[in-house]
Design a protein around this motif. Structure first.
Motif, PDB file in Angstrom:
ATOM      1  N   ARG A 133      52.174 -38.921  15.179  1.00 12.08           N
ATOM      2  CA  ARG A 133      50.435 -40.177  14.278  1.00 12.08           C
ATOM      3  C   ARG A 133      48.822 -39.618  13.649  1.00 12.08           C
ATOM      4  N   GLU A 134      49.001 -39.216  14.635  1.00 12.66           N
ATOM      5  CA  GLU A 134      48.204 -38.656  15.284  1.00 12.66           C
ATOM      6  C   GLU A 134      47.058 -37.233  14.728  1.00 12.66           C
ATOM      7  N   LYS A 135      48.411 -36.776  15.186  1.00  9.43           N
ATOM      8  CA  LYS A 135      48.445 -35.424  14.953  1.00  9.43           C
ATOM      9  C   LYS A 135      48.464 -35.337  13.557  1.00  9.43           C
ATOM     10  N   GLU A 136      49.041 -35.813  12.675  1.00 12.71           N
ATOM     11  CA  GLU A 136      49.444 -35.586  11.019  1.00 12.71           C
ATOM     12  C   GLU A 136      48.433 -35.913  10.612  1.00 12.71           C
ATOM     13  N   GLN A 137      47.847 -37.451  11.130  1.00 12.11           N
ATOM     14  CA  GLN A 137      46.320 -37.572  10.196  1.00 12.11           C
ATOM     15  C   GLN A 137      45.261 -36.367  11.213  1.00 12.11           C
ATOM     16  N   VAL A 138      45.232 -36.068  12.104  1.00 11.78           N
ATOM     17  CA  VAL A 138      43.927 -34.766  12.321  1.00 11.78           C
ATOM     18  C   VAL A 138      43.882 -33.521  11.464  1.00 11.78           C
ATOM     19  N   GLU A 139      45.902 -33.476  10.820  1.00 15.93           N
ATOM     20  CA  GLU A 139      45.854 -32.281  10.579  1.00 15.93           C
ATOM     21  C   GLU A 139      45.477 -32.737   8.972  1.00 15.93           C
ATOM     22  N   LYS A 140      45.628 -33.485   7.920  1.00 11.72           N
ATOM     23  CA  LYS A 140      45.674 -33.923   7.489  1.00 11.72           C
ATOM     24  C   LYS A 140      43.664 -34.152   6.891  1.00 11.72           C
ATOM     25  N   LEU A 141      42.876 -34.957   7.810  1.00 15.46           N
ATOM     26  CA  LEU A 141      41.548 -34.039   7.837  1.00 15.46           C
ATOM     27  C   LEU A 141      41.051 -33.074   7.671  1.00 15.46           C
ATOM     28  N   LEU A 142      41.891 -31.795   8.974  1.00 13.09           N
ATOM     29  CA  LEU A 142      41.660 -31.196   8.727  1.00 13.09           C
ATOM     30  C   LEU A 142      42.110 -29.682   7.188  1.00 13.09           C
ATOM     31  N   LEU A 143      42.817 -30.586   6.622  1.00 16.00           N
ATOM     32  CA  LEU A 143      43.311 -29.821   5.043  1.00 16.00           C
ATOM     33  C   LEU A 143      42.618 -30.121   4.152  1.00 16.00           C
ATOM     34  N   ASN A 144      41.711 -31.276   4.403  1.00  9.68           N
ATOM     35  CA  ASN A 144      40.629 -32.030   3.054  1.00  9.68           C
ATOM     36  C   ASN A 144      39.429 -31.030   3.456  1.00  9.68           C
ATOM     37  N   MET A 145      38.615 -30.282   4.581  1.00 12.62           N
ATOM     38  CA  MET A 145      38.257 -29.807   4.437  1.00 12.62           C
ATOM     39  C   MET A 145      38.016 -28.321   4.592  1.00 12.62           C
TER      40      MET A 145
END
Length: 348
Positions: A133-145
């Protein structure tokens, strides 16, 4: 010493509980010291169910008749601890009488280890879910950047190679009177308003193939034509800019704060790269970004401004009108036009 005496001593010496049970009535005829230690209240002549409370003697008989043995487990308290015993009952012959040998093994430690393994497995599974879940959140954050292709490169190699992209269409947008809005409104209200607007802008940009790069306060920058080239890059940002305006016009009818955007559009080369080490961000910079920013500053409220040479490339559905000249970085002046849907303006 007779064989019977030797066998009895062996039964008393081994570390398992052993007893003999008469198959006719399932009464105990013998048990060794370990069995008596575990089941201190057991007495010869008692039935199996007297010692093992809850055992179904009919089920025991059926198992002995059909399968030739009975296997089960039982748990009980011994000095504040729960003891688990594995039971195996096998028929045997004692002269002309039918008896069964009941072997009881202490599997409490095995059960404890199984429980520990189960707990550990559950903990590992829970931690794995949390990590995922944390990895998905980090990936989502990076994809927003950053764009996905840039993120894939960063995930694979740990770095992002700066790249020059040709013919990228850029929107640079801000809001007229933003400083007054900040002074006159509560900070939470301003942030909430911008969040709603930028979220809508992102959805609109996605529809037209635009990639939002960043926001800085009331400045919103989105591009088309990178990282993948597009022949419709200019049309994409023009369509998106017009939809931005329409969204704000509709929103202003039902919200107390009226937002009026100023938009600059430019096309040209840009450099895209991740900037920073600890607090990094994907950024674009170059001639097209500089020009779009200058045009945005020259635009009026709810006005979209673009270089005049782009007007004829925008298609028949777009009207343009002269909007003067704008000085770009380096002191060069460029003729610009204000653009709008053809139904709302004159033909350029």
């Amino acid at each position: 010493m007779s064989i019977e005496a030797i066998n009895e001593q062996l039964l008393r010496a081994i570390g398992v509980g052993v007893s003999l049970v008469d198959l006719s009535d399932l009464r105990f005829r013998f048990f060794n010291d370990t069995f008596q230690e575990w089941f201190g209240e057991a007495e010869l002549g008692q039935q199996l169910s007297d010692v093992f409370v809850g055992i179904d003697q009919d089920e025991v008989r059926r198992a002995l008749e059909s399968e030739g043995r009975y296997v089960g487990e039982t748990s009980f308290r011994v000095r504040r601890r729960t003891m688990t015993i594995a039971m195996t009952l096998n028929p045997a012959l004692d002269g002309n009488e039918r008896v069964a040998v009941l072997v009881c093994q202490n599997i409490s430690r095995i059960k404890e280890l199984e429980s520990m393994i189960d707990s550990y497995s559950m903990m590992v599974e829970r931690n794995t879910r949390e990590i995922k879940r944390e990895k998905e959140q980090v990936e989502k954050l990076l994809l927003n950047m950053m764009p996905r292709s840039v993120y894939d490169e960063y995930k694979t190699f740990g770095v992002v190679t700066p790249r020059l992209y040709e013919n990228v269409a850029v929107i640079c947008l801000d809001f007229a009177g933003f400083s007054d809005t900040v002074r006159n409104q509560d900070a939470s209200v301003v942030v909430s308003e911008l969040n709603d607007i930028y979220t809508a802008f992102d959805r609109i940009g996605d529809q037209f193939g635009c990639e939002r790069i960043k926001t800085v306060g009331d400045t919103y920058i989105t591009v088309a034509g990178m990282p993948d080239p597009s022949e419709r890059a200019l049309q994409s940002v023009v369509d998106a800019a017009i939809r931005f305006q329409r969204y704000l016009e509709q929103r202003n009818r039902s919200h107390p704060i009226g937002w009026q955007c100023r938009v600059g559009i430019a096309v040209g080369p840009v450099i895209g790269s991740v900037v920073g080490v600890q607090k990094y961000i994907y950024d674009v910079f170059g001639p097209a970004v500089i020009e779009a920013s200058a045009l945005r500053q020259a635009a009026g409220p709810m006005q979209i401004v673009a270089p005049a040479e782009l007007a004829e490339l925008m298609g028949d559905g777009i009207a343009s009108s002269p909007a003067g000249t704008v000085k770009i970085a380096g002191g060069e002046s460029s003729e610009v036009v204000a653009i709008a849907p053809a139904a709302e303006g004159g033909q350029g």
